[in-house]
Design a protein around this motif. Structure first.
Motif, mmCIF file in Angstrom:
data_model
loop_
_atom_site.group_PDB
_atom_site.id
_atom_site.type_symbol
_atom_site.label_atom_id
_atom_site.label_comp_id
_atom_site.label_asym_id
_atom_site.label_seq_id
_atom_site.Cartn_x
_atom_site.Cartn_y
_atom_site.Cartn_z
ATOM 1 N N ASP A 32 0.854 -1.177 0.000
ATOM 2 C CA ASP A 32 0.000 0.000 0.000
ATOM 3 C C ASP A 32 0.898 1.237 0.000
ATOM 4 O OD1 ASP A 32 -3.095 0.614 1.808
ATOM 5 O OD2 ASP A 32 -2.258 1.499 0.007
ATOM 6 N N GLU A 91 -9.711 3.169 -1.564
ATOM 7 C CA GLU A 91 -9.380 4.017 -0.420
ATOM 8 C C GLU A 91 -10.607 4.754 0.110
ATOM 9 O OE1 GLU A 91 -6.798 3.729 1.210
ATOM 10 O OE2 GLU A 91 -5.579 2.634 -0.239
ATOM 11 N N HIS A 132 -9.719 -2.868 3.957
ATOM 12 C CA HIS A 132 -9.265 -3.324 2.633
ATOM 13 C C HIS A 132 -9.438 -4.834 2.503
ATOM 14 C CE1 HIS A 132 -7.679 0.334 0.960
ATOM 15 N NE2 HIS A 132 -6.755 0.505 1.883
ATOM 16 N N TYR A 185 -6.954 11.272 -0.657
ATOM 17 C CA TYR A 185 -7.609 10.419 0.338
ATOM 18 C C TYR A 185 -8.859 11.093 0.888
ATOM 19 C CZ TYR A 185 -3.929 6.879 0.609
ATOM 20 O OH TYR A 185 -3.069 5.860 0.319
ATOM 21 N N GLU A 226 -0.140 4.841 0.817
ATOM 22 C CA GLU A 226 -0.258 5.144 2.230
ATOM 23 C C GLU A 226 1.109 5.530 2.785
ATOM 24 O OE1 GLU A 226 -3.956 4.618 2.809
ATOM 25 O OE2 GLU A 226 -3.447 3.083 4.245
#
Length: 328
Positions: free
Chosen positions: A4, A203, A182, A264, A7
C-alpha cells in the motif's frame, strides 16, 4: 497492489500524529491493542490452514522472523511473532469490525458474505520484524499494509518504538482498522482484485470505515473529521480541487505527497456521499456489482452508466465538501 505504497508515500503516520493530537482520538473510546487474553475458546483449524501457515512460517524463517505463533477467530487467522495476547486482541478487533462492515453494507443492499476460509492477518512484534519480512525497512511513514496479491494483511506493534500508551496504541488501532477494511472489501464480494479498481474506490471504502472503534458507540458512516480537515487544509494552502474524473483515472495522485492527503480526503467524501444518500443506494450497489464482474469496461464510463455524468457528481461533491468544511 502488493504494497500500500500510497499510504506510505503520503506520510500517513505523520497524518495520524496530527489527527490524534488535534482531535483527541483516544477520547473516542479507542481500545488499545493491549496484552489482554480473550476468554473466548479458540476455534479449531480449518482445511487448508496448515499449508497456509507453513508458507508464512517458511517466509518468516528465511527472514529471521521467529518464533511464529498462530491464533484463530471465527473468520480470521493470525500468524506472526507478536505476543499471543497482542495477536489475539488484533483478531478480535478484525472480527468486530467484520460484523459492523457486513451489517452496514447489507443494510444498504449489498450482498456481502465472508468467504469459506479464514482471512489471513500477519501480526508482527515490531518494525524490525516487519522490515525483515517484507524486505524493506518501514521507515516512519509505513503503518502496515494489505497485500492484494497475497491476499493478506500485515501489521506490526508500534509500542516497541513509541512506548506503551498514547500515540502508539492509537496508531496500532487506526492501522489495523483501515487495512482490515481493505481485506474485507476484497474478500466479501464487494470488489474484485482483477482488474484492480480505481484507488479512489478502494481508499474511499477504507477511509469510510477507518474511524470505527470497538469501544465507541458512534455509528459507521459519520463524518471522518480528520479527512475533512485534510480537505480544508489542502484547499486553504492553495491546492486545487482534484476533479472526480482525475480521481477516478489517476491513481498516482495517491502516491504524490503533494496530492495524497487531498486525494484520500476526497475519496472519503465521495464514498460518504454515495453511502449516505438512501435514494442512490440501489445505483451504487449496481455500480460496484458491475465493477466487480466487468471491471475492464472503463472507469469513467462505468461510473457514469450507474451514477450519471461525472461532472454532475463532481459538482455535488464540491458543494458537499464546502458545506461540511464550513461546519468544522
Amino acid at each position: 497492489m502488493t504494497r500500500d505504497l500510497a499510504e506510505c508515500n503520503g506520510s500517513r503516520r505523520d497524518w495520524i500524529y496530527r489527527a490524534t493530537a488535534t482531535l483527541g482520538l483516544s477520547a473516542l473510546g479507542v481500545p488499545p491493542l493491549c496484552d489482554r487474553l480473550s476468554n473466548a475458546e479458540e476455534p479449531p483449524p480449518a482445511a487448508g490452514e496448515p499449508e497456509r501457515i507453513a508458507k508464512i512460517e517458511a517466509q518468516a524463517k528465511h527472514a529471521g522472523v521467529t518464533p511464529i505463533g498462530v491464533s484463530r477467530t471465527t473468520h480470521f487467522l493470525g500468524v506472526g511473532n507478536a505476543s499471543g495476547p497482542f495477536r489475539k486482541q488484533a483478531l478480535e478487533i478484525c472480527e468486530a469490525l467484520g460484523r459492523v462492515f457486513l451489517k452496514h453494507l447489507r443494510d444498504r443492499g449489498f450482498r456481502v458474505v465472508y468467504p469459506d476460509r479464514r482471512l489471513m492477518v500477519v501480526v508482527l512484534r515490531d518494525a524490525i520484524s516487519y522490515g525483515s519480512l517484507v524486505g524493506e525497512a518501514p521507515g516512519k511513514d509505513v503503518g502496515g499494509h494489505f497485500d492484494l496479491d497475497a491476499d493478506r494483511l500485515v501489521v506490526f506493534d508500534f509500542r516497541p518504538d513509541q512506548g506503551v500508551g498514547g500515540t502508539a496504541e492509537r496508531i496500532n488501532t487506526f492501522t489495523l482498522v483501515h487495512e482490515t477494511a481493505h481485506l474485507l472489501t476484497f474478500n466479501t464480494g464487494l470488489l474484485a482484485a482483477d482488474p484492480e479498481p480505481a484507488k479512489c474506490i478502494t481508499e474511499g471504502l477504507a477511509t469510510y470505515f477507518e474511524m470505527w472503534r470497538l469501544a465507541s458507540k458512534a455509528p459507521v458512516g459519520r463524518i471522518n473529521q480528520p479527512r475533512l480537515i485534510a480537505i480544508r487544509d489542502a484547499l486553504k494552502a492553495g491546492e486545487p480541487w482534484i476533479s472526480t474524473k482525475s480521481l477516478m483515472t489517476e491513481d498516482a495522485l495517491f502516491d504524490d505527497p503533494k496530492t495524497a492527503q487531498l486525494a484520500y480526503g476526497q475519496s472519503w467524501l465521495m464514498m460518504y456521499h454515495l453511502l449516505s444518500s438512501r435514494s442512490i443506494w440501489p445505483n451504487v450497489v449496481d455500480y460496484l456489482a458491475d465493477l466487480r464482474t466487468n471491471g475492464r469496461g472503463g472507469r469513467v464510463a462505468m461510473l457514469e452508466k450507474h451514477l450519471g455524468p461525472i461532472a454532475t457528481l463532481d459538482d455535488r461533491l464540491r458543494t458537499l465538501g464546502r458545506d461540511l468544511v464550513r461546519g468544522l
